[in-house]
Design a protein around this motif. Structure first.
Motif, PDB file in Angstrom:
ATOM      1  N   CYS A  22      -7.539   1.822  -0.397  1.00 50.90           N
ATOM      2  CA  CYS A  22      -7.777   1.474   1.001  1.00 50.90           C
ATOM      3  C   CYS A  22      -8.789   2.460   1.566  1.00 50.90           C
ATOM      4  CB  CYS A  22      -6.484   1.527   1.797  1.00 50.90           C
ATOM      5  SG  CYS A  22      -6.686   1.295   3.583  1.00 50.90           S
ATOM      6  N   ALA A  23      -9.984   1.970   1.830  1.00 52.92           N
ATOM      7  CA  ALA A  23     -11.047   2.805   2.384  1.00 52.92           C
ATOM      8  C   ALA A  23     -10.994   2.749   3.897  1.00 52.92           C
ATOM      9  CB  ALA A  23     -12.400   2.328   1.880  1.00 52.92           C
ATOM     10  N   ALA A  24     -10.920   3.914   4.508  1.00 49.61           N
ATOM     11  CA  ALA A  24     -10.833   4.002   5.967  1.00 49.61           C
ATOM     12  C   ALA A  24     -12.144   4.505   6.553  1.00 49.61           C
ATOM     13  CB  ALA A  24      -9.695   4.937   6.368  1.00 49.61           C
ATOM     14  N   SER A  25     -12.507   3.957   7.696  1.00 46.88           N
ATOM     15  CA  SER A  25     -13.699   4.414   8.407  1.00 46.88           C
ATOM     16  C   SER A  25     -13.436   4.318   9.899  1.00 46.88           C
ATOM     17  CB  SER A  25     -14.919   3.575   8.023  1.00 46.88           C
ATOM     18  OG  SER A  25     -14.710   2.213   8.358  1.00 46.88           O
ATOM     19  N   MET A  34      -0.397   7.128   7.157  1.00 46.05           N
ATOM     20  CA  MET A  34      -0.878   5.865   6.596  1.00 46.05           C
ATOM     21  C   MET A  34       0.190   5.293   5.688  1.00 46.05           C
ATOM     22  SD  MET A  34      -4.907   6.479   5.835  1.00 46.05           S
ATOM     23  CE  MET A  34      -5.219   4.708   5.773  1.00 46.05           C
ATOM     24  N   GLY A  35       0.163   3.988   5.531  1.00 42.89           N
ATOM     25  CA  GLY A  35       1.180   3.365   4.710  1.00 42.89           C
ATOM     26  C   GLY A  35       0.702   2.101   4.046  1.00 42.89           C
ATOM     27  N   TRP A  36       1.483   1.673   3.067  1.00 44.22           N
ATOM     28  CA  TRP A  36       1.288   0.379   2.417  1.00 44.22           C
ATOM     29  C   TRP A  36       2.473  -0.506   2.748  1.00 44.22           C
ATOM     30  CZ3 TRP A  36      -3.067  -1.154   0.087  1.00 44.22           C
ATOM     31  CH2 TRP A  36      -3.969  -0.184  -0.350  1.00 44.22           C
ATOM     32  N   PHE A  37       2.179  -1.692   3.192  1.00 43.66           N
ATOM     33  CA  PHE A  37       3.193  -2.707   3.470  1.00 43.66           C
ATOM     34  C   PHE A  37       2.947  -3.884   2.530  1.00 43.66           C
ATOM     35  CE2 PHE A  37       5.074  -1.411   7.614  1.00 43.66           C
ATOM     36  CZ  PHE A  37       4.251  -0.345   7.899  1.00 43.66           C
ATOM     37  N   ARG A  38       3.945  -4.735   2.398  1.00 44.02           N
ATOM     38  CA  ARG A  38       3.741  -5.961   1.639  1.00 44.02           C
ATOM     39  C   ARG A  38       4.518  -7.100   2.282  1.00 44.02           C
ATOM     40  NH1 ARG A  38       7.009  -4.495  -3.982  1.00 44.02           N
ATOM     41  NH2 ARG A  38       9.148  -4.608  -3.133  1.00 44.02           N
ATOM     42  N   VAL A  92       1.357 -10.051  -0.734  1.00 37.79           N
ATOM     43  CA  VAL A  92       0.104  -9.539  -0.181  1.00 37.79           C
ATOM     44  C   VAL A  92       0.390  -8.121   0.297  1.00 37.79           C
ATOM     45  CG1 VAL A  92      -1.681  -9.805   1.559  1.00 37.79           C
ATOM     46  CG2 VAL A  92      -0.658 -11.834   0.507  1.00 37.79           C
ATOM     47  N   TYR A  93      -0.424  -7.194  -0.152  1.00 36.81           N
ATOM     48  CA  TYR A  93      -0.246  -5.781   0.191  1.00 36.81           C
ATOM     49  C   TYR A  93      -1.265  -5.397   1.267  1.00 36.81           C
ATOM     50  CZ  TYR A  93       3.052  -5.045  -3.583  1.00 36.81           C
ATOM     51  OH  TYR A  93       4.169  -5.090  -4.387  1.00 36.81           O
ATOM     52  N   TYR A  94      -0.762  -4.736   2.301  1.00 28.77           N
ATOM     53  CA  TYR A  94      -1.587  -4.326   3.426  1.00 28.77           C
ATOM     54  C   TYR A  94      -1.578  -2.810   3.569  1.00 28.77           C
ATOM     55  CZ  TYR A  94      -1.058  -9.198   4.920  1.00 28.77           C
ATOM     56  OH  TYR A  94      -1.064 -10.577   4.984  1.00 28.77           O
ATOM     57  N   CYS A  95      -2.745  -2.284   3.852  1.00 33.91           N
ATOM     58  CA  CYS A  95      -2.894  -0.887   4.210  1.00 33.91           C
ATOM     59  C   CYS A  95      -2.802  -0.798   5.730  1.00 33.91           C
ATOM     60  CB  CYS A  95      -4.260  -0.404   3.714  1.00 33.91           C
ATOM     61  SG  CYS A  95      -4.771   1.209   4.283  1.00 33.91           S
ATOM     62  N   TYR A 105      -3.420   0.001  13.130  1.00 39.08           N
ATOM     63  CA  TYR A 105      -4.593  -0.484  12.436  1.00 39.08           C
ATOM     64  C   TYR A 105      -4.165  -1.078  11.098  1.00 39.08           C
ATOM     65  CZ  TYR A 105      -6.879   2.579  15.800  1.00 39.08           C
ATOM     66  OH  TYR A 105      -7.277   3.186  16.955  1.00 39.08           O
ATOM     67  N   TRP A 106      -4.723  -2.234  10.765  1.00 42.16           N
ATOM     68  CA  TRP A 106      -4.317  -2.956   9.564  1.00 42.16           C
ATOM     69  C   TRP A 106      -5.539  -3.452   8.794  1.00 42.16           C
ATOM     70  CZ3 TRP A 106       0.825  -3.505   8.217  1.00 42.16           C
ATOM     71  CH2 TRP A 106       1.759  -3.116   9.194  1.00 42.16           C
TER      72      TRP A 106
END
Length: 116
Positions: A22-25, A34-38, A92-95, A105-106
């Motif tokens: 997961c690239a953040a800008s 920060m986290g990972w959800f699914r 589906v995995y979400y950052c 932020y997603w």
């Protein structure tokens, strides 16, 4: 604003491994965790793993000892290393990035499919 872009999803056989990135800008300094959800079809979105700005981590019981969350602050990138994948990990995995106590932020999500 913070922008998050996931990559690394795909199709893998049970027992295999994948690494999500997961690239953040944007205004990164405003992020404190920060986290990972699914989210699997027909199910609610769930937190898989999270990491604070200080490096503390926590995991869902279903992925403990199989998944590892990490971050490279120099690259503004979050990772999720997934080992011993099971069909029930298909989702589906979400950052996501948090300000304060809320994930605000997603990313757009990346599909992970584990075949049996």
């Amino acid at each position: 604003q913070v922008q998050l872009v996931e990559s690394g999803g795909g199709l893998v056989q049970a027992g295999g491994s994948l690494r999500l990135s997961c690239a953040a800008s944007g205004i990164i300094f405003s992020i404190n965790a920060m986290g990972w959800f699914r989210q699997a079809p027909g199910k609610q979105r769930e937190l898989v793993a999270a990491i604070t700005s200080g490096g503390s981590t926590n995991y869902a019981d279903s992925v403990k000892d199989r998944f590892t969350i990490s971050r490279d602050n120099a690259k503004n990138t979050l990772y999720l290393h997934m080992n011993s994948l099971k069909p029930e990990d298909t989702a589906v995995y979400y950052c996501a990035a948090a300000r304060g106590n809320a994930y605000v932020y997603w990313g757009q999500g990346t599909q992970v499919t584990v075949s049996s």
